[in-house]
Design a protein around this motif. Structure first.
Motif, mmCIF file in Angstrom:
data_model
loop_
_atom_site.group_PDB
_atom_site.id
_atom_site.type_symbol
_atom_site.label_atom_id
_atom_site.label_comp_id
_atom_site.label_asym_id
_atom_site.label_seq_id
_atom_site.Cartn_x
_atom_site.Cartn_y
_atom_site.Cartn_z
ATOM 1 N N LEU A 35 48.430 37.970 -2.647
ATOM 2 C CA LEU A 35 47.092 38.562 -2.633
ATOM 3 C C LEU A 35 46.023 37.734 -1.939
ATOM 4 N N CYS A 36 46.200 36.407 -1.872
ATOM 5 C CA CYS A 36 45.120 35.542 -1.398
ATOM 6 C C CYS A 36 44.760 35.820 0.059
ATOM 7 N N VAL A 37 43.525 35.537 0.395
ATOM 8 C CA VAL A 37 43.059 35.617 1.791
ATOM 9 C C VAL A 37 42.131 34.429 2.045
ATOM 10 N N GLY A 38 42.085 33.990 3.296
ATOM 11 C CA GLY A 38 41.133 32.963 3.701
ATOM 12 C C GLY A 38 41.146 31.716 2.847
ATOM 13 N N ALA A 39 39.956 31.371 2.325
ATOM 14 C CA ALA A 39 39.797 30.151 1.533
ATOM 15 C C ALA A 39 40.632 30.187 0.260
ATOM 16 N N GLU A 40 40.934 31.378 -0.235
ATOM 17 C CA GLU A 40 41.774 31.488 -1.435
ATOM 18 C C GLU A 40 43.170 30.929 -1.172
ATOM 19 N N CYS A 41 43.701 31.217 0.013
ATOM 20 C CA CYS A 41 45.028 30.703 0.365
ATOM 21 C C CYS A 41 44.995 29.196 0.528
ATOM 22 N N GLU A 42 43.906 28.680 1.098
ATOM 23 C CA GLU A 42 43.743 27.229 1.222
ATOM 24 C C GLU A 42 43.746 26.590 -0.166
ATOM 25 N N PRO A 93 56.379 34.195 -0.581
ATOM 26 C CA PRO A 93 55.524 35.353 -0.266
ATOM 27 C C PRO A 93 54.418 35.017 0.721
ATOM 28 N N LEU A 94 53.848 33.822 0.584
ATOM 29 C CA LEU A 94 52.769 33.410 1.491
ATOM 30 C C LEU A 94 53.286 33.272 2.918
ATOM 31 N N LEU A 95 54.434 32.622 3.088
ATOM 32 C CA LEU A 95 54.973 32.387 4.429
ATOM 33 C C LEU A 95 55.434 33.672 5.110
ATOM 34 N N LEU A 96 55.766 34.687 4.337
ATOM 35 C CA LEU A 96 56.289 35.927 4.915
ATOM 36 C C LEU A 96 55.199 36.943 5.240
ATOM 37 N N ARG A 97 53.971 36.659 4.884
ATOM 38 C CA ARG A 97 52.894 37.624 5.143
ATOM 39 C C ARG A 97 52.483 37.611 6.614
ATOM 40 N N PRO A 98 51.919 38.720 7.110
ATOM 41 C CA PRO A 98 51.522 38.800 8.531
ATOM 42 C C PRO A 98 50.446 37.773 8.868
ATOM 43 N N GLN A 99 50.398 37.392 10.130
ATOM 44 C CA GLN A 99 49.412 36.409 10.581
ATOM 45 C C GLN A 99 47.986 36.918 10.371
#
Length: 280
Positions: free
Chosen positions: A187-194, A214-220
């Motif tokens: 679910l994370c995006v941007g700063a959340e993923c950081e 899951p993070l590594l498999l998500r689209p760029q």
């Protein structure tokens, strides 16, 4: 005016019908057979209203086995009336099998039932129905003291894509809820993923590892390659068997149309090289 012979008229009509291009009289259509109903709804309703546990359980088994959504209203009515714990559990599981979004309003109150098994079954069924009510019910369950219920809720929030729950999921990560990490990875995006990736090495690896694949498999477009390569390099530097296995899993699941840079980073890391090739 000459009178024509009726016999002649009949023969002429027959010849006209047999002639090429003649339009035949429409045939009478056969009545369409009514489609067979999977369930004997009146009989099932009688069993569910009988008050006999064995009859109710048998009826619920029939409805679940048919997977016919026509049975959902009968099950919802049963839950509205109440029943023994065994019947309630079976009814809730049946609504999960039928997976009708409209069942959410009936299931939601049972997420706070006094019996833990019933609460947990209600959450699982809500996730299966994809009811619009599910997100808020799952978020509320995260704040409770029932650890298995928190795990179910955390997993469901990721499966249902409830972005509004990201802050709630971060708040329970320190409680060793691996399902929360997994959902944040989705679910994370941007700063959340950081923020999520910075917890690698700070929280137990067994919790954080569920977020990484899951993070590594998500689209760029959702998670930039630069962040993924940073995570891959961090895993490489850990130089542990679990970290190496995680990289292998990510590479095995990597989509054919995924970023070539990230794929190369995984391959390099598994060979012991930096995830990012030195440009020199």
């Amino acid at each position: 005016m000459p009178v024509r012979n009726p016999r002649t008229l009949i023969i002429g009509a027959a010849l006209a019908l047999a002639a090429p291009g003649a339009v035949a009289a429409p045939k009478a259509e056969k009545p369409v057979a009514a489609s067979k109903t999977k369930l004997d709804l009146p009989s099932l309703q009688k069993s569910l209203e009988s008050g006999e546990e064995s009859q109710a359980l048998a009826a619920l088994s029939t409805i679940a086995g048919s997977a016919d959504p026509a049975g959902a209203p009968l099950v919802e009515q049963l839950l509205g009336r109440g029943a023994s714990v065994a019947v309630l559990g079976s009814a809730i599981e049946t609504l999960g099998v039928l997976a009708q979004p409209s069942s959410g309003a009936t299931l939601a109150p049972y997420a706070q039932h006094r019996t833990a098994e019933v609460r947990r079954a209600a959450l699982r069924a809500l996730i299966a129905t994809k009811s619009p009510l599910a997100g808020e019910v799952l978020r509320k369950a995260l704040r409770g003291s029932d650890a298995p219920l928190r795990a179910i809720a955390a997993r469901g929030l990721g499966e249902l894509g409830v972005r509004s729950a990201v802050a709630d999921l971060f708040s329970i990560l320190p409680k060793d809820v691996a399902e929360a990490a997994q959902s944040l990875g989705r679910l994370c995006v941007g700063a959340e993923c950081e923020r999520l990736t910075e917890l690698l090495g700070k929280l137990r690896f067994e919790v954080m590892e569920s977020a990484i694949v899951p993070l590594l498999l998500r689209p760029q477009a959702e998670v930039p390659d630069e962040l993924k390569l940073k995570v891959i390099e961090r895993l490489r530097r850990l130089a542990t068997t679990p970290a190496n296995q995680l990289l292998q899993t990510a590479l095995a699941k990597f989509p054919p149309d995924g970023s070539p840079k990230v794929r190369q980073g995984l391959e390099r890391a598994l060979k012991g090289y930096s995830a990012v090739e030195d440009s020199k």
